[in-house]
Design an enzyme around this catalytic site. Structure first.
Site, PDB file in Angstrom:
ATOM      1  N   ASP A 160       0.825  -1.209   0.000  1.00  0.00           N
ATOM      2  CA  ASP A 160       0.000   0.000   0.000  1.00  0.00           C
ATOM      3  C   ASP A 160       0.864   1.266   0.000  1.00  0.00           C
ATOM      4  O   ASP A 160       1.993   1.244   0.500  1.00  0.00           O
ATOM      5  CB  ASP A 160      -0.907  -0.024   1.239  1.00  0.00           C
ATOM      6  CG  ASP A 160      -2.059   0.951   1.129  1.00  0.00           C
ATOM      7  OD1 ASP A 160      -2.317   1.453   0.016  1.00  0.00           O
ATOM      8  OD2 ASP A 160      -2.702   1.217   2.156  1.00  0.00           O
ATOM      9  N   HIS A 196       3.154   3.576  -8.921  1.00  0.00           N
ATOM     10  CA  HIS A 196       3.016   2.155  -9.261  1.00  0.00           C
ATOM     11  C   HIS A 196       4.278   1.648  -9.968  1.00  0.00           C
ATOM     12  O   HIS A 196       4.699   0.513  -9.756  1.00  0.00           O
ATOM     13  CB  HIS A 196       1.776   1.932 -10.136  1.00  0.00           C
ATOM     14  CG  HIS A 196       0.487   2.262  -9.431  1.00  0.00           C
ATOM     15  ND1 HIS A 196       0.229   1.862  -8.133  1.00  0.00           N
ATOM     16  CD2 HIS A 196      -0.610   2.969  -9.815  1.00  0.00           C
ATOM     17  CE1 HIS A 196      -0.969   2.300  -7.770  1.00  0.00           C
ATOM     18  NE2 HIS A 196      -1.490   2.981  -8.770  1.00  0.00           N
ATOM     19  N   LEU A 215      10.784 -20.902  -4.985  1.00  0.00           N
ATOM     20  CA  LEU A 215       9.838 -20.001  -4.322  1.00  0.00           C
ATOM     21  C   LEU A 215       8.592 -19.900  -5.196  1.00  0.00           C
ATOM     22  O   LEU A 215       8.696 -19.871  -6.418  1.00  0.00           O
ATOM     23  CB  LEU A 215      10.469 -18.604  -4.172  1.00  0.00           C
ATOM     24  CG  LEU A 215       9.633 -17.503  -3.542  1.00  0.00           C
ATOM     25  CD1 LEU A 215      10.527 -16.538  -2.769  1.00  0.00           C
ATOM     26  CD2 LEU A 215       8.811 -16.700  -4.535  1.00  0.00           C
TER      27      LEU A 215
HETATM   28  C1  FPP Z   1      -1.613   0.256  -3.506  1.00  0.00           C
HETATM   29  O1  FPP Z   1      -1.227   1.603  -3.445  1.00  0.00           O
HETATM   30  C2  FPP Z   1      -1.033  -0.405  -4.678  1.00  0.00           C
HETATM   31  C3  FPP Z   1      -1.752  -0.916  -5.732  1.00  0.00           C
HETATM   32  C4  FPP Z   1      -3.240  -0.840  -5.787  1.00  0.00           C
HETATM   33  C5  FPP Z   1      -1.086  -1.539  -6.887  1.00  0.00           C
HETATM   34  C6  FPP Z   1       0.117  -2.389  -6.590  1.00  0.00           C
HETATM   35  C7  FPP Z   1       0.845  -2.630  -7.866  1.00  0.00           C
HETATM   36  C8  FPP Z   1       2.201  -2.633  -8.010  1.00  0.00           C
HETATM   37  C9  FPP Z   1       3.124  -2.490  -6.877  1.00  0.00           C
HETATM   38  C10 FPP Z   1       2.851  -2.735  -9.348  1.00  0.00           C
HETATM   39  C11 FPP Z   1       2.547  -3.902 -10.200  1.00  0.00           C
HETATM   40  C12 FPP Z   1       2.735  -5.244  -9.612  1.00  0.00           C
HETATM   41  C13 FPP Z   1       3.431  -6.247 -10.168  1.00  0.00           C
HETATM   42  C14 FPP Z   1       3.281  -7.625  -9.577  1.00  0.00           C
HETATM   43  C15 FPP Z   1       4.383  -6.065 -11.286  1.00  0.00           C
HETATM   44  P1  FPP Z   1      -2.344   2.711  -3.586  1.00  0.00           P
HETATM   45  O2  FPP Z   1      -2.469   3.069  -5.028  1.00  0.00           O
HETATM   46  O3  FPP Z   1      -3.601   2.242  -2.948  1.00  0.00           O
HETATM   47  O4  FPP Z   1      -1.698   3.884  -2.785  1.00  0.00           O
HETATM   48  P2  FPP Z   1      -2.473   4.982  -1.888  1.00  0.00           P
HETATM   49  O5  FPP Z   1      -3.165   4.223  -0.797  1.00  0.00           O
HETATM   50  O6  FPP Z   1      -1.358   5.826  -1.383  1.00  0.00           O
HETATM   51  O7  FPP Z   1      -3.408   5.706  -2.803  1.00  0.00           O
END
Ligand code: FPP
Length: 257
Positions: free
Chosen positions: A31, A48, A142
């Site tokens: 997050d 991201h 893994l």
């Molecule tokens: C949460 O932060 C994160 C996500 C919803 C997306 C996670 C995706 C990645 C880390 C990249 C792609 C993954 C792979 C496996 C290559 P948020 O957007 O909710 O952040 P915020 O709470 O600060 O708004």
């Protein structure tokens, strides 16, 4: 004097970091990508992209230290409701990494798996995912389990429907349904429940993640935003896990036995 070669791929001995007991399965709610980006005056998608680098780092660390299963919450069922540009950006980031990491995952003996309602994704991503799952099926260093279009409640609905269908077909008696029956019908059938769940960015929530599987999982929350999460933070989480006594509902004395 010759110094031992330390590169990105060298094994990490948990004992060198004072860690005596390692979790076999670590699950992570990644997050804070959006807030990381905003705090730097960037668009959310930049967060991201940096988050994807942190995924690579965490995966490498987990493998080198000897974690056997790593589950990452990459896209929730509820994330479909985000602005279309962000959803598209996340999908193309995912597609890019599925392609670019293929050889590396294979070389490192990593099995790629997904959990979630994958069929909601575009056919080209579904094909790429299924292909990578098939390609890496024989690997056993893994298991990287990526939760995509995933929701814990949705998973339990899916499991319930499968079980109900067997009951309706007369193959299963309601009295014969046990916790194991439910586990066997979740997306994680055959995978042990997480021992440790890490959540970044400080939120004290489970957010519809692995509701069934987290029953006895140790929880660790750090204020660090996901793109900043590094080996040092991972080690801190493992230290915290090492210091816990897992009791599974028993008394402290019983659990020691
Ligand atoms: C949460 O932060 C994160 C996500 C919803 C997306 C996670 C995706 C990645 C880390 C990249 C792609 C993954 C792979 C496996 C290559 P948020 O957007 O909710 O952040 P915020 O709470 O600060 O708004």
């Amino acid at each position: 004097m010759l110094r031992p070669r330390r590169d990105d791929d060298s094994p990490i001995n948990p004992l060198d970091h004072g860690i005596h007991r390692l979790p076999s399965h670590v699950a992570i709610i990644m997050d804070g990508n959006g807030r990381w980006a905003r705090s730097r005056g960037n668009v959310r998608l930049k967060g991201h992209h940096e988050g994807a680098k942190a995924v690579r780092r965490a995966l490498s660390f987990a493998r080198r230290i000897g974690v056997r299963y790593l589950t990452l919450y990459a896209f929730s069922e509820q994330n479909w409701g985000r602005p279309p540009a962000e959803v598209e950006g996340l999908m193309s980031l995912l597609m890019k990494h599925i392609r670019s990491e293929r050889d590396d995952l294979q070389d490192k003996g990593i099995r790629f798996r997904t959990i979630g309602n994958i069929d909601k994704m575009s056919p080209s991503i579904v094909t790429a995912i299924r292909d990578l799952e098939e390609h890496t099926r024989g690997n056993d260093e893994l298991d990287l389990i990526v939760a995509l279009s995933y929701g814990g409640r949705e998973e339990l609905v899916h499991a319930t429907r499968q079980i109900a269908a067997r009951v309706a077909a007369g193959e299963l008696s309601p009295d014969a349904i046990t916790a194991a029956t439910i586990s066997d019908n979740t997306y994680t059938a055959g995978i042990p429940d997480p021992d440790l769940m890490i959540r970044t960015s400080g939120e004290m929530r489970v957010s519809n993640f692995m509701l069934w599987q987290l029953a006895y999982t140790e929880l660790y929350v750090t204020d660090i935003y996901w793109p900043d999460f590094n080996d040092e933070h991972f080690i801190k989480a493992l230290h915290s896990y090492d210091s816990r006594q897992r009791r599974f509902g028993l008394t402290g004395d019983q659990a020691k036995r």
